[in-house]
Motif scaffolding. Structure first.
Motif, short mmCIF file in Angstrom:
data_model
loop_
_atom_site.label_atom_id
_atom_site.label_comp_id
_atom_site.label_asym_id
_atom_site.label_seq_id
_atom_site.Cartn_x
_atom_site.Cartn_y
_atom_site.Cartn_z
N ILE A 3 -48.51 11.99 14.92
CA ILE A 3 -47.38 11.16 14.50
C ILE A 3 -46.91 10.33 15.69
CG2 ILE A 3 -45.06 11.15 13.53
CD1 ILE A 3 -46.09 14.30 12.85
N ALA A 4 -46.82 9.00 15.51
CA ALA A 4 -46.37 8.10 16.57
C ALA A 4 -44.95 7.61 16.25
CB ALA A 4 -47.32 6.93 16.70
N HIS A 5 -44.00 7.96 17.11
CA HIS A 5 -42.61 7.52 16.95
C HIS A 5 -42.34 6.31 17.84
CE1 HIS A 5 -40.98 11.03 14.69
NE2 HIS A 5 -41.95 11.68 15.31
N PHE A 6 -41.80 5.25 17.27
CA PHE A 6 -41.39 4.07 18.04
C PHE A 6 -39.87 3.96 17.98
CE2 PHE A 6 -45.81 3.20 17.61
CZ PHE A 6 -46.16 2.31 18.62
N THR A 7 -39.25 3.89 19.16
CA THR A 7 -37.79 3.88 19.22
C THR A 7 -37.32 2.99 20.37
OG1 THR A 7 -35.81 5.23 19.63
CG2 THR A 7 -37.87 6.02 20.58
N ASN A 8 -36.20 2.30 20.16
CA ASN A 8 -35.61 1.45 21.21
C ASN A 8 -34.73 2.24 22.16
OD1 ASN A 8 -36.83 -0.82 20.10
ND2 ASN A 8 -35.04 -1.36 18.88
N THR A 9 -34.57 3.53 21.92
CA THR A 9 -33.76 4.37 22.81
C THR A 9 -34.33 5.79 22.83
OG1 THR A 9 -31.54 5.27 23.21
CG2 THR A 9 -32.14 4.86 20.92
N TYR A 10 -34.40 6.36 24.02
CA TYR A 10 -34.86 7.75 24.14
C TYR A 10 -34.30 8.31 25.45
CZ TYR A 10 -37.82 11.79 23.24
OH TYR A 10 -38.26 13.06 22.95
N VAL A 18 -31.65 9.58 19.46
CA VAL A 18 -32.44 10.40 20.39
C VAL A 18 -32.43 11.86 19.97
CG1 VAL A 18 -32.63 11.20 22.78
CG2 VAL A 18 -32.05 8.81 22.30
N ARG A 19 -31.26 12.36 19.56
CA ARG A 19 -31.17 13.74 19.10
C ARG A 19 -32.09 13.98 17.90
NH1 ARG A 19 -25.87 15.63 19.84
NH2 ARG A 19 -25.43 15.63 22.07
N SER A 20 -32.07 13.02 16.96
CA SER A 20 -32.89 13.16 15.76
C SER A 20 -34.37 13.22 16.11
CB SER A 20 -32.62 11.98 14.81
OG SER A 20 -33.45 12.05 13.68
N ILE A 21 -34.83 12.27 16.92
CA ILE A 21 -36.24 12.23 17.29
C ILE A 21 -36.63 13.50 18.03
CG2 ILE A 21 -37.97 11.02 18.67
CD1 ILE A 21 -36.29 8.46 18.20
N SER A 22 -35.81 13.90 19.00
CA SER A 22 -36.12 15.08 19.81
C SER A 22 -36.16 16.36 18.97
CB SER A 22 -35.09 15.21 20.93
OG SER A 22 -35.34 16.34 21.72
N HIS A 33 -48.07 20.33 14.81
CA HIS A 33 -48.41 18.91 14.76
C HIS A 33 -48.18 18.27 16.12
CE1 HIS A 33 -48.77 19.19 10.37
NE2 HIS A 33 -47.73 20.00 10.45
N GLN A 34 -48.85 17.14 16.34
CA GLN A 34 -48.75 16.43 17.62
C GLN A 34 -47.94 15.16 17.45
OE1 GLN A 34 -48.47 16.23 20.89
NE2 GLN A 34 -50.51 17.13 21.11
N THR A 35 -46.95 14.97 18.31
CA THR A 35 -46.11 13.78 18.23
C THR A 35 -46.18 12.99 19.54
OG1 THR A 35 -44.15 15.00 18.96
CG2 THR A 35 -44.51 14.82 16.58
N PHE A 36 -46.16 11.68 19.40
CA PHE A 36 -46.17 10.78 20.55
C PHE A 36 -44.92 9.89 20.46
CE2 PHE A 36 -50.55 11.32 18.92
CZ PHE A 36 -51.05 12.12 19.93
N ILE A 37 -44.28 9.65 21.60
CA ILE A 37 -43.07 8.84 21.64
C ILE A 37 -43.36 7.54 22.39
CG2 ILE A 37 -40.64 8.75 22.31
CD1 ILE A 37 -41.23 10.99 20.34
N PHE A 38 -43.01 6.42 21.77
CA PHE A 38 -43.12 5.11 22.41
C PHE A 38 -41.72 4.54 22.54
CE2 PHE A 38 -47.11 6.08 20.40
CZ PHE A 38 -48.06 5.67 21.32
N ALA A 39 -41.27 4.35 23.79
CA ALA A 39 -39.86 4.05 24.04
C ALA A 39 -39.73 3.17 25.28
CB ALA A 39 -39.09 5.36 24.24
N PRO A 40 -38.52 2.63 25.55
CA PRO A 40 -38.32 1.83 26.77
C PRO A 40 -38.40 2.69 28.01
CG PRO A 40 -36.57 1.45 25.16
CD PRO A 40 -37.32 2.64 24.70
N GLU A 41 -38.80 2.08 29.10
CA GLU A 41 -38.83 2.81 30.36
C GLU A 41 -37.42 3.20 30.79
OE1 GLU A 41 -40.36 0.55 33.61
OE2 GLU A 41 -39.00 -1.14 33.28
N ALA A 42 -37.35 4.28 31.55
CA ALA A 42 -36.07 4.76 32.08
C ALA A 42 -36.24 4.96 33.58
CB ALA A 42 -35.66 6.07 31.41
N ARG A 43 -35.66 4.04 34.33
CA ARG A 43 -35.84 4.09 35.79
C ARG A 43 -35.18 5.34 36.38
NH1 ARG A 43 -35.13 -1.19 34.41
NH2 ARG A 43 -36.76 -2.64 35.06
N ASN A 44 -35.83 5.85 37.40
CA ASN A 44 -35.32 7.03 38.13
C ASN A 44 -35.18 8.25 37.23
OD1 ASN A 44 -35.01 5.40 40.48
ND2 ASN A 44 -33.06 4.65 39.67
#
Length: 406
Positions: A3-10, A18-22, A33-44
């Motif tokens: 399952i591939a999750h695409f989100t604008n926030t993580y 974020v709580r829902s996806i997590s 099952h295997q899940t993959f998260i596609f999200a914006p980068e988070a510096r540091n």
């Protein structure tokens, strides 16, 4: 299933999406099952979990978020290697658009969760509200038509989409589940000791410090409580763009010594902070689900909240809490009633714990898997979510207002 999750926030952001996806990710992983998260980068930020793929992003300090730039040759290369069976989008724009494009490119089913009352954010754009709402509703309709299934976190949002958009097929309500264990095991004693609350009565609230959460109504209500009960404190868990403004408002109300602003807390600390309270209070009318209220019930807290879609589906007035009109005086009366009536608090606490058991994350994950399986079949058959464009055109303004108001 992959399952591939695409989100604008993580993560490291903490919010309802974020709580829902997590939560779903953890439950699906336990089910094999295997899940993959596609999200914006988070510096540091150092990743704490595997298979999180980040798109480059621009920080937006005013909103405590980053704006993803939906271009990544690395992700374009790695995506087909992961062999996803289904794509789950959590937003209709930016990375949600990437999700829809990849679903078409690789002939994969697209599932979309309608997390947010999008038109409630129209105030951010400097144009007329009706104009902006119309654009948002049209965009949502266009996006939904690209999907095999739509998930709503509450029946109220589902009813709006059915009544105003004619979406009656391939739409399912699945609230975010909760792992009850952290709430059952949390110890509130260190929290009450840290803030010197051992001999005081404590109200707790939780959420992003932003306009749509209606914080000033809640604080005005609490100020009325303080006028009658000086031995009370309010713990506000969260942070956001309104923090400085709310600090000034708290001081203007004369309740600075009675309010504890914790700032942003990692989820691991939230159950203990919730359990440090005697009741949970909430004034937002913009919730799609009321996840923070579900967490309060899991912590055994009776709730005082404003009646609204999402909240009404979690709390039944007089069973797990007290619901009021959007009025600070009405909220204050309900808070005082619970603070002064120990028998009522105990009864509502029992109701809260009973209701919380229905939120078990495994049960909700199993329902989500059933949606994925149906979406896979529908993709093979060439089916998409049908939107009645004529009905939507007729009721576009009503839908925009309904999504904004709750």
């Amino acid at each position: 299933m992959h399952i591939a999750h695409f989100t604008n926030t993580y993560k490291p952001n903490i919010n309802g999406v974020v709580r829902s996806i997590s939560t779903f990710r953890q439950a699906l992983t336990r089910l094999g099952h295997q899940t993959f998260i596609f999200a914006p980068e988070a510096r540091n930020y150092e990743e704490e979990e595997p298979f999180v793929f980040r798109y480059p992003a621009i920080d937006l300090p005013r909103f405590d978020y980053s704006f993803p730039l939906p271009v990544s040759p690395h992700i374009d290369w790695v995506f087909p290697i992961l062999k996803p069976d289904v794509i789950h989008s959590h937003h209709p724009v930016v990375l949600g658009q990437v999700a829809a494009d990849k679903a078409e490119k690789y002939n994969l089913p697209l599932v979309f969760t309608f997390h947010t009352r999008y038109t409630s954010y129209s105030y951010i754009v400097p144009f007329s509200e009706a104009f902006v709402n119309g654009i948002i509703v049209e965009w949502l309709a266009h996006y939904i038509q690209r999907c095999q299934h739509v998930i709503t976190p509450s029946d109220g949002i589902g009813r709006m989409l059915r009544d105003y958009g004619g979406i009656r097929e391939r739409i399912t309500t699945i609230p975010t589940g909760i792992d009850l264990t952290p709430f059952q095991q949390a110890d509130s004693s260190p929290i009450r000791h840290r803030y010197g609350l051992e001999q005081l009565r404590v109200l707790v609230t939780l959420g992003r410090l932003s306009m749509e959460k209606n914080w000033k109504t809640l604080l005005a209500a609490f100020a009325q409580v303080v006028q009658q009960q000086s031995d009370v404190r309010l713990i506000m868990i969260g942070d956001g763009p309104m923090r400085e403004e709310l600090e000034e408002y708290i001081e203007a109300l004369g309740i600075k010594e009675h309010v504890i602003l914790t700032g942003l807390l990692p989820f691991e600390q939230i159950p203990a902070h919730l359990k440090a309270g005697d009741l949970f209070c909430f004034a937002s009318v913009k919730e799609t689900q009321g996840l923070v209220i579900m967490e309060a019930l899991a912590a055994g807290l009776p709730v005082v909240a404003v009646k609204s879609t999402g909240v009404n589906e979690v709390v039944h007035d007089g069973m797990q809490g007290l619901l009021t009109k959007e009025d600070s005086s009405e909220l204050a009366k309900a808070m005082l009633l619970l603070l002064e009536n120990e028998d009522l608090r105990k009864r509502l606490r029992s109701g809260a714990l009973t209701k919380a058991r229905t939120f078990d994350s495994r049960k909700q994950a199993e329902r989500l898997l059933a949606v994925y399986e149906q979406a896979i079949e529908d993709k093979r058959a060439g089916h998409h979510v049908p939107v009645n464009r004529e009905l939507l055109k007729e009721h576009r303004r009503q839908l925009g207002r309904a999504l904004a108001s709750g």
